[in-house]
Design a protein around this motif. Structure first.
Motif, mmCIF file in Angstrom:
data_model
loop_
_atom_site.group_PDB
_atom_site.id
_atom_site.type_symbol
_atom_site.label_atom_id
_atom_site.label_comp_id
_atom_site.label_asym_id
_atom_site.label_seq_id
_atom_site.Cartn_x
_atom_site.Cartn_y
_atom_site.Cartn_z
ATOM 1 N N ASP A 169 132.969 -39.843 85.674
ATOM 2 C CA ASP A 169 131.783 -40.191 84.909
ATOM 3 C C ASP A 169 132.185 -40.873 83.609
ATOM 4 O OD1 ASP A 169 129.882 -39.143 86.691
ATOM 5 O OD2 ASP A 169 130.190 -37.117 85.906
ATOM 6 N N ALA A 207 130.600 -40.983 80.537
ATOM 7 C CA ALA A 207 129.505 -40.386 79.764
ATOM 8 C C ALA A 207 128.229 -40.467 80.597
ATOM 9 C CB ALA A 207 129.371 -41.064 78.411
ATOM 10 N N GLU A 208 127.122 -40.905 79.986
ATOM 11 C CA GLU A 208 125.865 -41.026 80.729
ATOM 12 C C GLU A 208 125.632 -42.451 81.225
ATOM 13 O OE1 GLU A 208 122.907 -39.646 78.030
ATOM 14 O OE2 GLU A 208 123.465 -37.530 78.258
ATOM 15 N N ARG A 259 129.038 -43.893 86.797
ATOM 16 C CA ARG A 259 130.216 -43.314 87.438
ATOM 17 C C ARG A 259 131.059 -44.454 87.988
ATOM 18 N NH1 ARG A 259 132.040 -38.387 88.736
ATOM 19 N NH2 ARG A 259 133.027 -37.956 90.757
ATOM 20 N N GLU A 295 124.021 -45.669 85.840
ATOM 21 C CA GLU A 295 123.000 -44.717 85.398
ATOM 22 C C GLU A 295 122.267 -45.375 84.223
ATOM 23 O OE1 GLU A 295 122.112 -42.262 87.091
ATOM 24 O OE2 GLU A 295 123.805 -42.168 88.487
ATOM 25 N N LEU A 296 122.693 -45.102 82.983
ATOM 26 C CA LEU A 296 122.050 -45.755 81.841
ATOM 27 C C LEU A 296 122.557 -47.182 81.627
ATOM 28 C CD1 LEU A 296 121.854 -42.893 79.180
ATOM 29 C CD2 LEU A 296 120.101 -43.682 80.785
#
Length: 262
Positions: free
Chosen positions: A102, A104-105, A108, A126-127
């Motif tokens: 990962d 962070a946010e 991946r 993701e973000l």
């Protein structure tokens, strides 16, 4: 969140560079492309994202002092499931060198290589969805794999990412254009023995510039090198343009292009 949207699997979605001197590298690319920088995920050490007019276009990270790895731009290909794609890569004869982990946010990721050793990344957004601008000067506009034989390694990429491959029908050219949802997204170019011995198979990033000749001169002034002076040709995707092959001060090789009509 960037203005970019989640890419269809297999679409090049990000380019990143790991270097020894991150500050000097930011100065080089800032002067060459007009990039500004903001901090990014630090999972693998110091890392910044390059912005052009406030939009994310690339990443630059710091290599650990004890890691004497080749400095090169890495193309990231989109996936909806980094773990599943990494396992498919292994099953098809590729290698997963880092991850999946990962960031962070943001998403991946994993760093992988195809069966011939060409390094690429996979990115499950993701973000952070990737490159938020492509086309204007200073943005990555194409990615091409330079390899020994396009058709052979093409089977690997088609199996892993589901590409449709369009070959150039010519006895003198070994070239495949990879399509996702009917549109060209990348290319594979088999150059056989013309492949640089010190590099082997590798992905090449093309960056748009306003003036190829002026940009090539600026590369030299900033401490980089011009490996092939400007020429008129095709920018991977078979559109005409003026190109030059250059390297930054740490030796990372990339192509600059003034696309025809750009």
């Amino acid at each position: 969140m960037t203005e970019a949207t989640r890419r269809t699997p297999g679409t090049p979605c990000w380019v990143s560079l790991m270097v020894h001197g991150i500050d000097a590298t930011q100065e080089f690319y800032g002067a060459l492309f007009g990039w500004e920088f903001v901090p990014g995920p630090q999972q693998l050490g110091p890392y910044v994202r390059a912005l052009l007019d406030g939009k994310e276009v690339a990443g630059i990270g710091q290599l650990p002092p004890d890691r004497h790895l080749p400095v090169a731009w890495t193309t990231y290909l989109a996936t909806n499931d980094a773990d599943e794609t990494a396992e498919t890569i292994r099953c098809c004869g590729g290698t997963v060198a880092v991850g999946p982990i990962d960031a962070a946010e943001a998403g991946r990721m994993a760093i992988c290589s195809d069966p011939t050793g060409a390094v690429f990344g996979i990115w499950q957004a993701e973000l952070h969805h990737g490159i938020a601008a492509a086309g204007p000067p200073g943005t990555p506009v194409w990615n091409e794999l330079l390899t020994y034989e396009a058709s052979a390694v093409g089977k690997f990429y088609r199996t892993v990412f589901g590409y449709e491959a369009e070959p150039v029908v010519s006895p003198d050219v070994d070239f495949l254009t990879l399509h996702v949802d009917g549109r060209p997204v990348a290319s594979l170019h088999g150059v056989g023995t013309e492949l640089p011995r010190d590099r082997g198979p590798h992905w090449m990033t093309y960056f748009e510039v306003a003036d190829t000749d002026a940009a090539a001169r600026l590369v030299t002034e900033l401490g980089g090198r011009v490996l092939r002076p400007p020429w008129e040709g095709t920018a991977g995707r078979r559109t005409e343009g003026r190109l030059a092959l250059v390297a930054d001060p740490e030796g990372a090789v990339f192509t600059i292009v003034r696309s025809a009509g750009g």
